[in-house]
Design a protein around this motif. Structure first.
Motif, PDB file in Angstrom:
ATOM      1  N   ALA A  34      -3.304   6.224   2.626  1.00 40.59           N
ATOM      2  CA  ALA A  34      -4.908   6.243   2.872  1.00 40.59           C
ATOM      3  C   ALA A  34      -5.590   6.198   1.481  1.00 40.59           C
ATOM      4  O   ALA A  34      -6.639   5.362   1.529  1.00 40.59           O
ATOM      5  N   VAL A  35      -5.258   6.678   0.720  1.00 41.77           N
ATOM      6  CA  VAL A  35      -5.967   6.601  -0.949  1.00 41.77           C
ATOM      7  C   VAL A  35      -5.776   5.095  -1.182  1.00 41.77           C
ATOM      8  O   VAL A  35      -6.850   4.535  -1.648  1.00 41.77           O
ATOM      9  N   VAL A  36      -4.637   4.497  -1.323  1.00 44.15           N
ATOM     10  CA  VAL A  36      -4.437   3.139  -1.727  1.00 44.15           C
ATOM     11  C   VAL A  36      -5.145   2.139  -0.745  1.00 44.15           C
ATOM     12  O   VAL A  36      -5.896   1.212  -1.236  1.00 44.15           O
ATOM     13  N   SER A  54      -1.076  11.918  -9.030  1.00 43.32           N
ATOM     14  CA  SER A  54      -0.748  10.599  -8.908  1.00 43.32           C
ATOM     15  C   SER A  54      -1.983   9.767  -8.965  1.00 43.32           C
ATOM     16  O   SER A  54      -2.256   8.581  -9.827  1.00 43.32           O
ATOM     17  N   VAL A  55      -3.131  10.340  -8.312  1.00 44.58           N
ATOM     18  CA  VAL A  55      -4.587   9.620  -8.454  1.00 44.58           C
ATOM     19  C   VAL A  55      -4.981   9.783  -9.928  1.00 44.58           C
ATOM     20  O   VAL A  55      -5.605   8.491 -10.478  1.00 44.58           O
ATOM     21  N   TRP A  56      -4.920  11.028 -10.583  1.00 42.45           N
ATOM     22  CA  TRP A  56      -5.481  10.859 -11.973  1.00 42.45           C
ATOM     23  C   TRP A  56      -4.570   9.894 -12.943  1.00 42.45           C
ATOM     24  O   TRP A  56      -4.993   9.186 -13.548  1.00 42.45           O
ATOM     25  N   VAL A  57      -3.231  10.077 -12.700  1.00 39.26           N
ATOM     26  CA  VAL A  57      -2.353   9.047 -13.672  1.00 39.26           C
ATOM     27  C   VAL A  57      -2.718   7.472 -13.266  1.00 39.26           C
ATOM     28  O   VAL A  57      -2.716   6.854 -14.068  1.00 39.26           O
ATOM     29  N   SER A  58      -2.888   7.136 -11.971  1.00 41.28           N
ATOM     30  CA  SER A  58      -3.151   5.813 -11.702  1.00 41.28           C
ATOM     31  C   SER A  58      -4.759   5.405 -12.257  1.00 41.28           C
ATOM     32  O   SER A  58      -4.677   4.123 -12.600  1.00 41.28           O
ATOM     33  N   ALA A  59      -5.467   6.358 -12.318  1.00 42.39           N
ATOM     34  CA  ALA A  59      -6.719   5.924 -12.708  1.00 42.39           C
ATOM     35  C   ALA A  59      -6.659   5.782 -14.126  1.00 42.39           C
ATOM     36  O   ALA A  59      -7.329   4.828 -14.497  1.00 42.39           O
ATOM     37  N   LEU A  99       0.702  -1.155  -0.177  1.00 44.24           N
ATOM     38  CA  LEU A  99       0.026   0.114   0.049  1.00 44.24           C
ATOM     39  C   LEU A  99       0.881   1.276   0.070  1.00 44.24           C
ATOM     40  O   LEU A  99       0.328   2.241  -0.056  1.00 44.24           O
ATOM     41  N   ALA A 100       2.204   1.126  -0.015  1.00 42.90           N
ATOM     42  CA  ALA A 100       3.028   2.236   0.225  1.00 42.90           C
ATOM     43  C   ALA A 100       4.159   2.205  -0.522  1.00 42.90           C
ATOM     44  O   ALA A 100       4.621   1.218  -1.225  1.00 42.90           O
ATOM     45  N   PRO A 101       4.476   3.408  -0.944  1.00 47.54           N
ATOM     46  CA  PRO A 101       5.689   3.463  -1.699  1.00 47.54           C
ATOM     47  C   PRO A 101       6.941   2.756  -0.898  1.00 47.54           C
ATOM     48  O   PRO A 101       7.112   2.528   0.210  1.00 47.54           O
ATOM     49  N   SER A 102       7.894   2.306  -1.814  1.00 46.05           N
ATOM     50  CA  SER A 102       8.980   1.236  -1.030  1.00 46.05           C
ATOM     51  C   SER A 102       9.772   2.090  -0.169  1.00 46.05           C
ATOM     52  O   SER A 102      10.376   1.499   0.809  1.00 46.05           O
TER      53      SER A 102
END
Length: 557
Positions: free
Chosen positions: A534-536, A353-358, A119-122
């Motif tokens: 939280a978002v992920v 990031s939310v937009w790119v990931s979506a 759920l988190a960046p490395s």
């Protein structure tokens, strides 16, 4: 990978339907060539272009002999990869055996803790180690010492805990494939539990362990997040690429180091595939073993698994806690001031990031569905070529792919140069970085589509569109949702694949965490990491609730 051919007795397809199926196969395949094959050729070509003269030759490769830092980074990467793999395999087997072959309590906690690194960046695990064991960590303050966590040992701990969840998943799958009848026969012959473990369990799990080992090795030598946060003076190949390109602007040498990093990663993936094929040759009629209660064994595995899972949870939760602490570890009163991020674009990178990931998740899921449908419905040479090419991206580190995108799309002479600096290119880079995992998941789901429903729909006159609507989409809804969420989650937390592609007008969340940490704003980096998690995590929870409700609603009245 085998593909299912249409039944021979089905009515012949109209020409328009055959063209539709060909489009389903050719369009995603063309995109795979353009957005993966061409960049890989570009980075190979760029490694031959000398930085000083612009001439073509082997000068960059020859310059490696006069660049001891690269060879030192290679030795460090191999040493770290080997050590991380050895430690991770031992811990992964303990956790997997505890979850699959014992009756220990606390399984849900262990599974939940293992999911946290996904759920988190490395680099979050590296941040957690700094907050706990760094020079100004809470442990040093309590004990009155200043521990040195930067370097090899810090990287080893962070990489082990980061790679552990994927290793546990593979080893658990191998342990599920055991045959209970072998244990029954061993009991009849008077074999002790230890003898059964040595003669049955370990041989059954050996290919799973081998596969997990190569996956862990690949993850370790290609990881950039932990290395840049906690690596200190212990340089590895991933940070060497970043230094050559961003620090010294030596793009040719960066390409050469990328090619160097590609060799062990690709080799380990190839051997892992061979191990996976050997592992899949087991008996199909095997009966999975059912664990029995043994108080001493269950208690021992409970303590071990709680210690391992608790370490992961402690690091991640420490990062979350530190984001609310005024001055770690000296002033421990709670505050929200670290969430008032005004530098590095504020929270704009999070929403980007939310937009790119979506975008990556939606485009990637559609492309994978169409590609796998075309492979299944139109088998042949083209389908086999698409299957083979789809397996290649897993062996390419994110840093190498991102650098290859710079060489390919940062151009004014080719039409695809218009994509450079856009959210779509970032989304495509993230999608093709994780293309193989999504492809394998989608193909697995395709194999479970009932062939009888396909046949019945086609016999009743339903065309390709009707088969898609009435058969594939309902049967693949859980798979489509799983691939969608997987691509979104990985795109939200990835760092290495986008580090070279971001622009001031198009920042990304994981990169912002790294920038904040580099600027000494570690608590703000923790706050930003918490927002990403939280978002992920919210999306993962929605997926879990959605998949839990479906079986209840499908039960007969």
């Amino acid at each position: 990978m085998s593909t299912a051919a249409p039944a021979a007795h089905l009515p012949p397809m109209h020409a328009s339907e055959r063209w539709l199926l060909r489009a389903c196969l050719l369009l995603p395949l063309a995109a795979l060539v353009l957005f993966f094959g061409v960049p890989m050729l570009a980075i190979g070509w760029r490694s031959l272009v000398q930085d000083n003269t612009g001439g073509i030759g082997w000068g960059n490769y020859a310059a490696l002999l006069d660049t001891p830092g690269v060879w030192r980074a290679l030795a460090h990467s191999l040493l770290l990869g080997a050590a991380t793999t050895a430690v991770t395999l031992v811990l992964a087997f303990v956790v997997a055996f505890g979850l699959e072959r014992t009756c220990m309590p606390g399984r849900r906690f262990v599974a939940a803790a293992l999911a946290l690194p996904m759920l988190a960046p490395s680099l979050v695990l590296g941040l957690g180690l700094i907050f706990l064991l760094g020079r100004n960590g809470i442990v040093g303050k309590l004990l009155g010492v200043r521990p040195e966590i930067y370097g090899f040992w810090g990287l080893l701990i962070a990489d082990v805990l980061y790679a552990l969840p994927q290793a546990v998943l593979i080893v658990r799958t191998a342990l599920r494939q055991g045959d209970a009848r072998q244990y029954d026969a061993a009991e009849v012959l008077g074999a002790t539990p230890w003898r059964q473990f040595c003669d049955i369990t370990l041989p059954q799990a050996r290919y799973g362990l081998l596969s997990a080992g190569f996956v862990v090795f690949t993850i370790t030598i290609t990881d950039f997040g932990n290395a840049v946060v906690i690596g200190g003076n212990f340089a590895v190949l991933a940070t060497e690429i970043y230094n050559q390109v961003s620090g010294q602007m030596k793009f040719g040498m960066g390409a050469v180091v990328g090619m160097l990093l590609l060799v062990p990663a690709a080799l380990s993936v190839f051997i892992e595939r061979l191990a996976a094929q050997r592992a899949g040759a087991g008996a199909e009629s095997a009966l999975p073993p059912t664990p029995t209660r043994r108080a001493g064994r269950d208690a021992a595995f409970l303590l071990a698994c709680l210690g391992i899972a608790g370490s992961i949870a402690a690091l991640v939760l420490t990062v979350v806690l530190a984001s609310f602490i005024r001055l770690w570890p000296y002033r421990l009163d709670l505050t929200l001031k670290h969430y008032d991020i005004t530098i590095a674009g504020g929270y704009a990178p999070l929403w980007t990031s939310v937009w790119v990931s979506a975008l990556a998740a939606s485009v990637g899921t559609v492309m994978l569905f169409v590609l796998c449908f075309g492979i299944r419905r139109l088998p042949g040479r083209l389908a086999r070529a698409a299957t083979a090419l789809s397996a290649l991206p897993v062996g390419v580190p994110g840093l190498v792919l991102g650098l290859a995108y710079v060489f390919t799309f940062n151009t004014a002479t080719w039409p695809w140069g218009l994509l450079y600096g856009t959210a779509l290119l970032l989304a495509l880079c993230n999608y093709y970085h994780y293309h193989t995992q999504g492809f394998m998941t989608m193909m697995t789901g395709m194999r479970h589509v009932p062939a009888t429903l396909e046949d019945a729909t086609a016999v009743l006159g339903g065309g390709t569109a009707r088969v898609l609507r009435d058969v594939y989409l309902p049967a693949l809804r859980p798979t489509l949702l799983a691939v969608l969420v997987f691509l979104f989650m990985r795109s939200m937390v990835t760092l290495s694949a986008v580090i070279f592609l971001i622009t001031p007008s198009l920042p990304m969340g994981a990169v912002t965490v790294m920038r904040l940490d580099e600027a000494g704003l570690t608590s703000q980096a923790a706050a930003f990491s918490t927002c990403i998690m939280a978002v992920v995590g919210a999306l993962a929870l929605l997926l879990h609730l959605g998949t839990q409700r479906r079986p209840r609603s499908s039960r007969p009245a």
